[in-house]
Design a protein around this motif. Structure first.
Motif, mmCIF file in Angstrom:
data_model
loop_
_atom_site.group_PDB
_atom_site.id
_atom_site.type_symbol
_atom_site.label_atom_id
_atom_site.label_comp_id
_atom_site.label_asym_id
_atom_site.label_seq_id
_atom_site.Cartn_x
_atom_site.Cartn_y
_atom_site.Cartn_z
ATOM 1 N N SER A 159 33.781 32.749 38.142
ATOM 2 C CA SER A 159 32.335 32.324 38.603
ATOM 3 C C SER A 159 31.348 32.592 37.451
ATOM 4 N N GLN A 218 42.872 31.327 32.132
ATOM 5 C CA GLN A 218 43.364 31.204 33.485
ATOM 6 C C GLN A 218 43.156 30.105 34.106
ATOM 7 N N PHE A 219 44.029 29.747 35.236
ATOM 8 C CA PHE A 219 44.002 28.494 36.079
ATOM 9 C C PHE A 219 43.779 27.246 35.384
HETATM 10 C C1 LIG Z 1 44.110 25.302 41.672
HETATM 11 C C2 LIG Z 1 43.004 25.882 40.650
HETATM 12 C C3 LIG Z 1 42.829 24.824 39.862
HETATM 13 C C4 LIG Z 1 41.756 25.175 38.696
HETATM 14 N N1 LIG Z 1 41.494 24.342 37.598
HETATM 15 C C5 LIG Z 1 40.786 25.019 36.545
HETATM 16 C C6 LIG Z 1 40.661 24.337 35.412
HETATM 17 O O1 LIG Z 1 41.456 23.180 35.245
HETATM 18 N N2 LIG Z 1 40.026 24.787 34.370
HETATM 19 C C7 LIG Z 1 39.245 25.965 34.725
HETATM 20 O O2 LIG Z 1 38.590 26.318 33.738
HETATM 21 N N3 LIG Z 1 39.342 26.587 35.836
HETATM 22 C C8 LIG Z 1 40.093 26.070 36.988
HETATM 23 N N4 LIG Z 1 40.085 26.831 37.777
HETATM 24 C C9 LIG Z 1 39.287 28.035 37.892
HETATM 25 C C10 LIG Z 1 38.204 27.932 39.226
HETATM 26 O O3 LIG Z 1 37.177 27.128 38.668
HETATM 27 C C11 LIG Z 1 37.740 29.486 39.436
HETATM 28 O O4 LIG Z 1 38.840 29.929 40.310
HETATM 29 C C12 LIG Z 1 36.407 29.572 40.193
HETATM 30 O O5 LIG Z 1 35.512 28.862 39.465
HETATM 31 C C13 LIG Z 1 36.354 31.106 40.688
HETATM 32 O O6 LIG Z 1 36.542 31.824 39.745
HETATM 33 P P1 LIG Z 1 37.450 33.301 40.236
HETATM 34 O O7 LIG Z 1 38.642 32.635 40.779
HETATM 35 O O8 LIG Z 1 37.367 33.980 39.092
HETATM 36 O O9 LIG Z 1 36.616 34.035 41.442
HETATM 37 P P2 LIG Z 1 35.488 35.131 41.036
HETATM 38 O O10 LIG Z 1 34.632 34.564 40.105
HETATM 39 O O11 LIG Z 1 36.246 36.390 40.628
HETATM 40 O O12 LIG Z 1 34.865 34.944 42.755
HETATM 41 C C14 LIG Z 1 35.478 35.672 43.712
HETATM 42 C C15 LIG Z 1 34.694 35.595 44.789
HETATM 43 O O13 LIG Z 1 33.320 36.608 44.422
HETATM 44 C C16 LIG Z 1 32.251 35.295 44.747
HETATM 45 N N5 LIG Z 1 31.170 35.445 43.811
HETATM 46 C C17 LIG Z 1 31.401 35.710 42.479
HETATM 47 N N6 LIG Z 1 29.989 35.887 41.891
HETATM 48 C C18 LIG Z 1 29.309 35.663 42.969
HETATM 49 C C19 LIG Z 1 27.960 35.551 43.151
HETATM 50 N N7 LIG Z 1 27.111 35.821 41.809
HETATM 51 N N8 LIG Z 1 27.164 35.747 44.035
HETATM 52 C C20 LIG Z 1 28.116 35.316 45.170
HETATM 53 N N9 LIG Z 1 29.319 35.571 45.469
HETATM 54 C C21 LIG Z 1 29.833 35.709 44.039
HETATM 55 C C22 LIG Z 1 32.965 34.174 44.661
HETATM 56 O O14 LIG Z 1 32.263 33.015 45.314
HETATM 57 C C23 LIG Z 1 34.359 34.302 45.416
HETATM 58 O O15 LIG Z 1 34.165 34.336 46.644
HETATM 59 C C24 LIG Z 1 41.128 26.393 39.195
HETATM 60 C C25 LIG Z 1 41.370 27.416 40.277
HETATM 61 C C26 LIG Z 1 42.189 27.185 41.082
HETATM 62 C C27 LIG Z 1 42.423 27.955 42.042
#
Ligand SMILES: Cc1cc2nc3c(=O)[nH]c(=O)nc-3n(C[C@H](O)[C@H](O)[C@H](O)COP(=O)(O)OP(=O)(O)OC[C@H]3O[C@@H](n4cnc5c(N)ncnc54)[C@H](O)[C@@H]3O)c2cc1C
Length: 383
Positions: free
Chosen positions: A132, A155-156
């Motif tokens: 995020s 990642q991802f």
């Molecule tokens: C199948 C899949 C395909 C993807 N494809 C791509 C891609 O092609 N390219 C790419 O770059 N990325 C890709 N992603 C990454 C995706 O965009 C991220 O997983 C997503 O943005 C969330 O980041 P994170 O998983 O690190 O979760 P985190 O950021 O660690 O968040 C974990 C939790 O905390 C919450 N949270 C975080 N910050 C806040 C805040 N400030 N206020 C309230 N809640 C918050 C989130 O909403 C979530 O519920 C992909 C992900 C998946 C699962």
């Protein structure tokens, strides 16, 4: 306000619907089980213009409007969420950033083969330490040997296992925060670029998701994409468009699930009556249909603002937030209407439900969409 699609938009919608019914839906469960998409599908999609939908024809694309591209994603998702996700990432993220920020030489060299479906693109912003908070990335690039040297990891990355080229965002000026991020085009096979194993996911299983390692990856200076330090701003612009695509994807999955639930409710009998005769089932169907229509309007409004180049970050976030959460509720209800049969692999609804789950996470979680929406409202509120 005009809600009707144009003749061209309707034709594209119908063409993709017919293609998906014939060439995608029959194989969707198989591809999901095998966790792979056959490479030939991209050539077929390229033949239909679906690998460079909004890319102008002189760069190998179909040159259709943004609304049409969202309708196409919705139709692909109706047949197969994974394919829709991979096509959306290729189109809106990888092709999109080269189309928006590339030099004429970069477009000729990289965009033309992508847009025609001969090559597949991936887009890498997320890192293990920064999801995020994407600007918190740690990967870097420093000037080296007449070009740049990239180090770090991503990642991802959707399509990362099969991609021919990657648009990768890294820090070129770590002290400048989000203004110190630059995008690079990195070709598959570049020494030091290692593709990690495919993630074993809940849903969207046929769309590959991998990590990337960048270990002293040398990239020529002509592969720097856009302005140095502008990579994060360009990426956010991609995400505005990409989020509308995720909304369309959620609607496609929701529509598929609702159609399956309606058909099942009409044929399954309990207590000597069809399920469709029970008010509890009717209400689930009514709620689902209503939420999908509302989602469709939000998605079309955001797409319309996008294609007219009007400010729409809030509207894109609203469309993604509402459509993805509606898609989840609709696929969940469809599974419920199928009872125990919804919980087993043979009925497609469990796949719709698993696939829809991604839509509230990818390209910014629901929480981040709410944050974006609230920030825009509070910024413009009168004292
Ligand atoms: C199948 C899949 C395909 C993807 N494809 C791509 C891609 O092609 N390219 C790419 O770059 N990325 C890709 N992603 C990454 C995706 O965009 C991220 O997983 C997503 O943005 C969330 O980041 P994170 O998983 O690190 O979760 P985190 O950021 O660690 O968040 C974990 C939790 O905390 C919450 N949270 C975080 N910050 C806040 C805040 N400030 N206020 C309230 N809640 C918050 C989130 O909403 C979530 O519920 C992909 C992900 C998946 C699962």
């Amino acid at each position: 306000m005009e809600f009707d699609l144009t003749d061209d938009q309707r034709q594209i919608q119908e063409a993709v619907r017919a293609f998906s019914a014939a060439e995608v839906a029959p194989y969707a469960s198989k591809w999901d089980e095998e966790q792979r998409l056959p490479p030939e599908i991209y050539q077929k999609l390229g033949g239909l213009g679906l690998m460079g939908m909004t890319v102008p024809e002189d760069h190998g694309g179909a040159g259709v409007d943004f609304i049409s591209s969202i309708l196409a994603i919705e139709e692909l998702a109706y047949a197969h969420g994974s394919l829709a996700l991979s096509v959306a990432a290729h189109n809106s993220l990888a092709c999109g950033q080269i189309e928006a920020s590339g030099t004429p030489e970069q477009k000729a060299k990289f965009l033309v083969p992508l847009a025609s479906g001969r090559k597949l693109g991936a887009w890498a912003l997320t890192e293990s330490v920064s999801g995020s908070d994407a600007a918190g990335m740690r990967s870097t690039a420093v000037p080296a040997r007449g070009g740049w040297e990239l180090n770090g990891s991503k990642q991802f990355t959707t399509n990362g296992a099969a991609a021919d080229l990657y648009v990768i965002m890294v820090k070129t000026d770590p002290a400048a925060g989000s203004h110190g991020i630059t995008a690079f085009i990195v070709e598959r096979g570049t020494p030091g670029l290692t593709v990690g194993k495919k993630e074993d996911k809940l849903g969207m299983r046929a769309s590959d998701t991998v990590s990337l390692t960048l270990d002293h990856v040398h990239v020529p200076s002509e592969n720097l994409l856009g302005q140095p330090g502008h990579g994060f701003i360009d990426a956010l612009a991609r995400l505005d468009r990409g989020r509308v695509g995720i909304g369309g994807m959620a609607i496609g999955l929701g529509r598929a699930a609702l159609d399956a639930a309606v058909a099942y409710a009409g044929q399954r009998e309990q207590f000597g009556q069809s399920l469709a005769s029970f008010q509890a089932i009717q209400w689930m169907i009514a709620d689902s249909a209503t939420e999908l229509e509302a989602a469709q309007l939000l998605v079309l409004r955001a797409a319309s603002l996008q294609q007219r180049s009007l400010p729409c970050t809030k509207e894109c976030a609203m469309a993604k937030l509402f459509a993805s959460e509606a898609g989840l509720r609709v696929t969940d209800r469809a599974l419920q209407i199928h009872g125990g049969y919804g919980y087993i692999r043979e009925t497609r609804v469990e796949r719709y439900f698993r696939d829809a789950r991604l839509c509230t996470i990818g390209e910014g979680t629901s929480e981040i969409q709410r944050l974006v929406i609230a920030r825009r409202i509070l910024e413009t509120a009168r004292p």
